[in-house]
Scaffold this motif. Structure first.
Motif, PDB file in Angstrom:
ATOM      1  N   GLY A  40       0.729  -1.263  -0.255  1.00  0.00           N
ATOM      2  CA  GLY A  40      -0.089  -0.143  -0.327  1.00  0.00           C
ATOM      3  C   GLY A  40       0.936   1.563   0.027  1.00  0.00           C
ATOM      4  N   MET A  41       1.915   1.618   0.500  1.00  0.00           N
ATOM      5  CA  MET A  41       2.841   2.122   0.716  1.00  0.00           C
ATOM      6  C   MET A  41       3.774   3.428  -0.585  1.00  0.00           C
ATOM      7  SD  MET A  41       4.621   2.095   4.393  1.00  0.00           S
ATOM      8  CE  MET A  41       6.101   3.173   5.123  1.00  0.00           C
ATOM      9  N   GLY A  42       4.041   0.761  -1.285  1.00  0.00           N
ATOM     10  CA  GLY A  42       4.181   1.632  -2.711  1.00  0.00           C
ATOM     11  C   GLY A  42       3.405   2.176  -3.707  1.00  0.00           C
ATOM     12  N   MET A  43       1.855   2.058  -3.375  1.00  0.00           N
ATOM     13  CA  MET A  43       1.327   2.196  -4.960  1.00  0.00           C
ATOM     14  C   MET A  43       0.893   3.442  -4.429  1.00  0.00           C
ATOM     15  SD  MET A  43      -0.885   2.123  -6.754  1.00  0.00           S
ATOM     16  CE  MET A  43      -1.012  -0.299  -7.028  1.00  0.00           C
ATOM     17  N   LYS A  44       1.267   4.317  -3.128  1.00  0.00           N
ATOM     18  CA  LYS A  44       1.346   5.740  -2.879  1.00  0.00           C
ATOM     19  C   LYS A  44       2.124   6.824  -4.489  1.00  0.00           C
ATOM     20  CE  LYS A  44      -1.817   5.552   0.507  1.00  0.00           C
ATOM     21  NZ  LYS A  44      -2.982   6.281   0.311  1.00  0.00           N
ATOM     22  N   ARG A  45       3.311   6.081  -5.250  1.00  0.00           N
ATOM     23  CA  ARG A  45       4.300   6.971  -5.316  1.00  0.00           C
ATOM     24  C   ARG A  45       3.713   6.904  -6.550  1.00  0.00           C
ATOM     25  NH1 ARG A  45       9.254   6.572  -3.460  1.00  0.00           N
ATOM     26  NH2 ARG A  45       9.809   5.852  -1.379  1.00  0.00           N
ATOM     27  N   VAL A  46       2.491   5.733  -7.109  1.00  0.00           N
ATOM     28  CA  VAL A  46       2.288   5.962  -8.857  1.00  0.00           C
ATOM     29  C   VAL A  46       0.628   6.229  -8.742  1.00  0.00           C
ATOM     30  CG1 VAL A  46       4.180   4.491  -9.228  1.00  0.00           C
ATOM     31  CG2 VAL A  46       1.908   3.594  -8.790  1.00  0.00           C
ATOM     32  N   ALA A  47      -0.026   6.564  -7.516  1.00  0.00           N
ATOM     33  CA  ALA A  47      -1.068   6.597  -7.580  1.00  0.00           C
ATOM     34  C   ALA A  47      -1.969   7.867  -8.342  1.00  0.00           C
ATOM     35  CB  ALA A  47      -2.172   6.574  -6.117  1.00  0.00           C
ATOM     36  N   ALA A  48      -1.103   9.001  -7.674  1.00  0.00           N
ATOM     37  CA  ALA A  48      -1.333  10.874  -8.661  1.00  0.00           C
ATOM     38  C   ALA A  48      -0.901  10.613 -10.766  1.00  0.00           C
ATOM     39  CB  ALA A  48      -0.609  11.245  -8.344  1.00  0.00           C
ATOM     40  N   GLN A  49      -0.033   9.877 -10.733  1.00  0.00           N
ATOM     41  CA  GLN A  49       0.207   8.955 -12.221  1.00  0.00           C
ATOM     42  C   GLN A  49      -1.087   8.693 -12.715  1.00  0.00           C
ATOM     43  OE1 GLN A  49       2.129   9.303  -9.798  1.00  0.00           O
ATOM     44  NE2 GLN A  49       3.907  10.591 -10.348  1.00  0.00           N
ATOM     45  N   LEU A  50      -1.221   7.585 -12.148  1.00  0.00           N
ATOM     46  CA  LEU A  50      -2.757   6.625 -12.832  1.00  0.00           C
ATOM     47  C   LEU A  50      -3.906   7.310 -13.130  1.00  0.00           C
ATOM     48  CD1 LEU A  50      -1.734   3.221 -10.497  1.00  0.00           C
ATOM     49  CD2 LEU A  50      -1.967   3.744 -13.319  1.00  0.00           C
ATOM     50  N   ILE A  51      -4.354   8.355 -11.827  1.00  0.00           N
ATOM     51  CA  ILE A  51      -5.264   9.241 -11.782  1.00  0.00           C
ATOM     52  C   ILE A  51      -5.212  10.068 -13.243  1.00  0.00           C
ATOM     53  CG2 ILE A  51      -7.071  10.792 -10.340  1.00  0.00           C
ATOM     54  CD1 ILE A  51      -5.739   9.406  -8.581  1.00  0.00           C
ATOM     55  N   LEU A  52      -4.369  10.835 -13.352  1.00  0.00           N
ATOM     56  CA  LEU A  52      -4.554  11.568 -14.648  1.00  0.00           C
ATOM     57  C   LEU A  52      -4.061  10.563 -15.582  1.00  0.00           C
ATOM     58  CD1 LEU A  52      -1.581  14.378 -12.368  1.00  0.00           C
ATOM     59  CD2 LEU A  52      -3.247  13.864 -14.167  1.00  0.00           C
ATOM     60  N   ARG A  53      -3.462   9.565 -15.765  1.00  0.00           N
ATOM     61  CA  ARG A  53      -3.638   8.830 -16.868  1.00  0.00           C
ATOM     62  C   ARG A  53      -5.307   8.418 -17.185  1.00  0.00           C
ATOM     63  NH1 ARG A  53      -4.473   6.244 -20.718  1.00  0.00           N
ATOM     64  NH2 ARG A  53      -3.120   4.731 -22.109  1.00  0.00           N
ATOM     65  N   PHE A  54      -5.828   7.464 -16.588  1.00  0.00           N
ATOM     66  CA  PHE A  54      -7.141   6.683 -16.128  1.00  0.00           C
ATOM     67  C   PHE A  54      -8.330   7.946 -16.037  1.00  0.00           C
ATOM     68  CE2 PHE A  54      -4.032   3.462 -16.275  1.00  0.00           C
ATOM     69  CZ  PHE A  54      -4.497   3.126 -17.600  1.00  0.00           C
ATOM     70  N   GLY A  55      -8.322   8.978 -15.719  1.00  0.00           N
ATOM     71  CA  GLY A  55      -9.223   9.533 -15.048  1.00  0.00           C
ATOM     72  C   GLY A  55      -9.631   9.422 -13.438  1.00  0.00           C
ATOM     73  N   TYR A  56     -10.481   9.601 -13.029  1.00  0.00           N
ATOM     74  CA  TYR A  56     -10.845   9.025 -11.793  1.00  0.00           C
ATOM     75  C   TYR A  56     -12.127   8.442 -12.077  1.00  0.00           C
ATOM     76  CZ  TYR A  56      -9.207  12.996  -8.728  1.00  0.00           C
ATOM     77  OH  TYR A  56      -8.391  13.146  -7.483  1.00  0.00           O
TER      78      TYR A  56
ATOM     79  N   THR B 260      -9.247  12.211  -3.090  1.00  0.00           N
ATOM     80  CA  THR B 260      -8.836  13.012  -3.991  1.00  0.00           C
ATOM     81  C   THR B 260      -9.801  13.458  -4.493  1.00  0.00           C
ATOM     82  OG1 THR B 260      -8.336  11.945  -5.319  1.00  0.00           O
ATOM     83  CG2 THR B 260      -6.230  12.857  -3.953  1.00  0.00           C
ATOM     84  N   LEU B 261     -11.158  12.628  -4.742  1.00  0.00           N
ATOM     85  CA  LEU B 261     -12.156  12.548  -5.922  1.00  0.00           C
ATOM     86  C   LEU B 261     -13.450  13.593  -5.176  1.00  0.00           C
ATOM     87  CD1 LEU B 261     -14.113  12.200  -7.676  1.00  0.00           C
ATOM     88  CD2 LEU B 261     -14.628  10.063  -7.086  1.00  0.00           C
TER      89      LEU B 261
ATOM     90  N   TRP C 269     -19.407   4.994 -11.418  1.00  0.00           N
ATOM     91  CA  TRP C 269     -19.414   4.910 -12.963  1.00  0.00           C
ATOM     92  C   TRP C 269     -19.918   7.130 -13.504  1.00  0.00           C
ATOM     93  CZ3 TRP C 269     -16.902   4.300 -16.947  1.00  0.00           C
ATOM     94  CH2 TRP C 269     -17.715   4.206 -18.802  1.00  0.00           C
ATOM     95  N   GLN C 270     -20.464   7.475 -12.139  1.00  0.00           N
ATOM     96  CA  GLN C 270     -21.270   8.636 -12.432  1.00  0.00           C
ATOM     97  C   GLN C 270     -20.051   9.723 -11.945  1.00  0.00           C
ATOM     98  OE1 GLN C 270     -24.465   8.094 -13.169  1.00  0.00           O
ATOM     99  NE2 GLN C 270     -23.879   5.578 -12.813  1.00  0.00           N
ATOM    100  N   VAL C 271     -18.905   9.103 -11.970  1.00  0.00           N
ATOM    101  CA  VAL C 271     -18.042  10.427 -11.315  1.00  0.00           C
ATOM    102  C   VAL C 271     -18.174  11.019 -12.978  1.00  0.00           C
ATOM    103  CG1 VAL C 271     -15.471  10.983 -11.641  1.00  0.00           C
ATOM    104  CG2 VAL C 271     -17.032   9.578 -10.302  1.00  0.00           C
ATOM    105  N   PRO C 272     -18.048  12.368 -12.964  1.00  0.00           N
ATOM    106  CA  PRO C 272     -18.059  13.088 -14.065  1.00  0.00           C
ATOM    107  C   PRO C 272     -16.062  12.950 -15.106  1.00  0.00           C
ATOM    108  CG  PRO C 272     -18.550  15.005 -13.257  1.00  0.00           C
ATOM    109  CD  PRO C 272     -18.527  13.170 -12.374  1.00  0.00           C
ATOM    110  N   PRO C 273     -16.742  12.372 -16.811  1.00  0.00           N
ATOM    111  CA  PRO C 273     -15.654  12.109 -17.246  1.00  0.00           C
ATOM    112  C   PRO C 273     -14.804  12.510 -17.265  1.00  0.00           C
ATOM    113  CG  PRO C 273     -17.541  11.704 -18.190  1.00  0.00           C
ATOM    114  CD  PRO C 273     -17.856  12.905 -17.329  1.00  0.00           C
ATOM    115  N   GLU C 274     -14.586  13.864 -16.968  1.00  0.00           N
ATOM    116  CA  GLU C 274     -13.575  15.310 -17.232  1.00  0.00           C
ATOM    117  C   GLU C 274     -12.540  15.143 -15.970  1.00  0.00           C
ATOM    118  OE1 GLU C 274     -17.397  17.120 -16.153  1.00  0.00           O
ATOM    119  OE2 GLU C 274     -16.621  15.989 -17.415  1.00  0.00           O
ATOM    120  N   ALA C 275     -13.187  14.558 -14.392  1.00  0.00           N
ATOM    121  CA  ALA C 275     -12.590  14.883 -13.907  1.00  0.00           C
ATOM    122  C   ALA C 275     -11.091  13.603 -13.381  1.00  0.00           C
ATOM    123  CB  ALA C 275     -13.149  14.086 -12.211  1.00  0.00           C
ATOM    124  N   ARG C 276      -9.733  14.815 -13.483  1.00  0.00           N
ATOM    125  CA  ARG C 276      -8.656  13.619 -13.991  1.00  0.00           C
ATOM    126  C   ARG C 276      -7.633  14.051 -12.802  1.00  0.00           C
ATOM    127  NH1 ARG C 276      -7.194  10.926 -17.656  1.00  0.00           N
ATOM    128  NH2 ARG C 276      -8.892  10.797 -18.949  1.00  0.00           N
TER     129      ARG C 276
END
Length: 475
Positions: free
Chosen positions: A318-334, A384-385, A455-462
C-alpha cells in the motif's frame, strides 16, 4: 464565525512549533495504532472473556462508531473551549479508556471502555490538525501536515505485528496498556507547549441536527450488527428509526440557517458521488482488517504473531502504490480508474475464499500484497475525488463530513462482516473455514456492486490533489 486567534499563548517559536508537531503526530500515531493493533488480538480476547471469536465485532464497531458520532462536533468544541483544553481532554479520555479496556473482565465492559476510548480518539486528529492550521503560516501548513501524516503510515504498518507479538509473548491487556505512558507524557507536554487557539465567536451548535444524525448513524449500525439479541424484528425497527432520523436531519438542514452539514455541499457532484462511493466501497475495505487476522487464527491455526506478520505485505504494498497513484489517476481519469479498481479489489476480496491449509506461502503473500496495493490506490483516488472541488468556504465542513462518513463506513463494514459471519457460522456449524470463505465472497460482491456509483463520476474529473490521511489514519 469570525477569525480565530490564539489566546493566552505566546508567539510560537521554532522550538515550540516543532514540539507541537510532535504532539499532534504522536496523538495521531496513538489513534492509528489502536485502530489496527486490536484486530490481531481479538481471538485471544475472546478466549479470556469467555466469548466466541466470531462474535467480537462489537469491540471494533463500538470504537469506530463512537468516533463517527463525535467527529461532527469536534471543530465546534475546539472553537468553544480552546484547542489546548480539548486536546488534553482527548488524550485523557483515550488514556482512561485504554486503562478501562485492559481492566475489562467481560465483553460488555470492554465495549463500554472502547466507547470511552473512541471519545478521545475522535478528538485527537481533528483538534490537532486545527491547531496546526491556525498556528503555522499558510506557506508552511502543507509541510507541517506532511510531517504529522507520517504516523498515519507507520501505525497501520506496525499495529497488526505489534498486536500479535504482545498477545503471544505478554497478554492481550498490553495492547491497551502501552498507551498509558504515552498518554501521561502527552498530557504534560500539551499543558506546556500547545497554544490555546479558539474562535472569537464560535456560534451556536446545531444540537438538534447533531442528535438526529447521531441517532440515525447509531441505529443503522446496531441494526446491521444484529441489535444485540433483539432479533430480526428489533433490527428492522432500529433500521427504520435510523433511516427516519437521517431523513429528518436532511429536512432540518434544508431550513436551518447554520446546519451541522449544509445540504449545499451535495451540489458539488464529485463530493456527493465520492461520499456515496466511499460509504459503500468501504463496507468491504473496512471489514477486511477485521476478517483477515481473525480467519488466519480461527480457521488456519496461525499464531497471533504469524497473523500479524502476514499483514506486513499488505501495508508495504500500500505504501509503495502511493508513489504512482497520482500518475494513474491522471492517465485514466477518476471515473475509469475507480470503476475498474473497485471491481479488482472486490474480486481480490473474494479470492480470500480460496484460502486453505495447503495453499503455498508465496501465493498467500502475493495475494496480500496485491490487495494492499489496489486497496491503497482505491483510497487515494476516493479521497482526492471527494475533496478536490471544495472551495475555501466549504472545505472545512466537507472535510468533517468526509471524515465522519469514513468512520461510519468502517463501523458498518465490521458490523456487516460480523453479522454475515455469524449467519454463515450457524449454517456451517463447527466448520469455521467455509463460514469465512462465504463471508469473503459476500463482502467482495458488495464491493463490486459499489463500482456502479463511481461510474457516475464526471468523465472530465482527472486532476488529483495531494492526499491527506483520514481520521483513522487510513489512506
Amino acid at each position: 464565525m469570525t477569525a480565530s486567534r490564539p489566546e493566552a499563548a505566546p508567539a510560537a517559536t521554532d522550538t515550540s512549533q516543532r514540539i507541537l508537531l510532535w504532539l499532534v503526530a504522536i496523538g495521531f500515531f496513538m489513534q492509528t495504532l489502536d485502530a489496527t493493533i486490536i484486530n490481531t488480538a481479538l481471538p485471544s480476547m475472546a478466549r479470556a472473556l469467555g466469548e466466541s471469536p466470531l462474535r467480537m465485532q462489537s469491540v471494533v464497531v463500538s470504537y469506530s462508531l463512537t468516533m463517527a458520532l463525535l467527529i461532527p462536533a469536534s471543530g465546534w468544541l475546539a472553537d468553544r473551549f480552546g484547542t489546548r483544553r480539548m486536546f488534553m481532554v482527548a488524550i485523557a479520555l483515550f488514556t482512561l479508556g485504554s486503562l478501562a479496556c485492559a481492566a475489562s473482565r467481560h465483553l460488555d465492559e470492554l465495549v463500554a471502555a472502547r466507547v470511552l476510548q473512541g471519545l478521545g480518539g475522535a478528538l485527537l486528529l481533528p483538534v490537532g490538525r486545527l491547531t496546526v492550521l491556525r498556528t503555522f503560516p499558510r506557506a508552511q501548513f502543507l509541510q507541517a501536515m506532511s510531517f504529522v501524516a507520517i504516523p498515519g503510515l507507520i501505525g497501520p504498518l506496525l499495529g497488526p505485528t505489534l498486536g500479535g507479538w504482545l498477545v503471544e509473548y505478554a497478554s492481550w491487556h498490553w495492547v491497551f496498556l502501552i498507551n498509558l505512558p504515552v498518554g501521561l507524557i502527552g498530557l504534560a507536554a500539551t499543558q506546556r507547549f500547545m497554544p490555546d487557539v479558539r474562535a472569537d465567536a464560535p456560534g451556536r451548535f446545531d444540537l438538534l441536527g447533531y442528535v438526529l444524525l447521531a441517532f440515525g448513524m447509531a441505529s443503522l449500525s446496531l441494526a446491521i450488527e444484529g441489535a444485540k439479541g433483539l432479533g430480526h424484528a428489533g433490527a428492522l425497527v432500529l433500521a427504520v428509526f435510523g433511516f427516519a432520523a437521517v431523513v429528518a436531519y436532511w429536512l432540518h438542514a434544508v431550513r436551518h440557517p447554520a446546519p451541522l452539514f449544509s445540504t449545499h455541499l451535495f451540489q458539488v457532484r464529485t463530493l456527493s458521488v465520492g461520499l456515496l462511493g466511499n460509504l459503500f466501497c468501504r463496507l468491504g475495505s473496512g471489514a477486511m482488517p477485521f476478517l483477515i487476522p481473525l480467519s488466519l487464527q480461527v480457521s488456519l491455526d496461525y499464531s497471533p504473531m504469524q497473523a500479524g506478520m502476514m499483514m506486513l505485505p499488505t501495508a508495504l504494498a500500500g505504501m509503495g502504490m502511493k508513489r504512482v497513484a497520482a500518475q494513474l489517476i491522471l492517465r485514466f481519469g477518476y471515473r475509469n480508474l475507480l470503476t475498474a479498481n473497485t471491481c479488482i479489489i472486490g474480486l481480490l476480496m473474494t479470492s480470500f475464499a480460496l484460502a486453505s491449509p495447503g495453499e503455498p506461502l508465496w501465493l498467500r503473500l502475493l495475494q496480500f500484497a496485491l490487495f494492499g496495493a489496489f486497496n491503497s490506490l482505491q483510497f487515494t483516488a476516493m479521497n482526492t475525488l471527494t475533496l478536490k472541488d471544495l472551495d475555501g468556504a466549504s472545505a472545512s465542513s466537507g472535510n468533517s463530513l468526509f471524515s465522519m462518513v469514513q468512520m461510519l463506513a468502517m463501523s458498518l463494514g465490521v458490523a456487516m462482516a460480523g453479522a454475515v459471519l455469524s449467519g454463515f457460522s450457524g449454517a456451517f456449524g463447527d466448520h469455521a473455514l467455509p463460514a469465512f470463505q462465504a463471508t469473503f465472497v459476500t463482502v467482495g460482491l458488495v464491493t463490486v456492486a459499489s463500482a456502479f456509483i463511481f461510474w457516475q463520476v464526471p468523465p472530465e474529473a482527472r486532476s488529483p490533489q495531494l492526499e491527506e490521511p483520514d481520521a483513522a489514519g487510513r489512506h
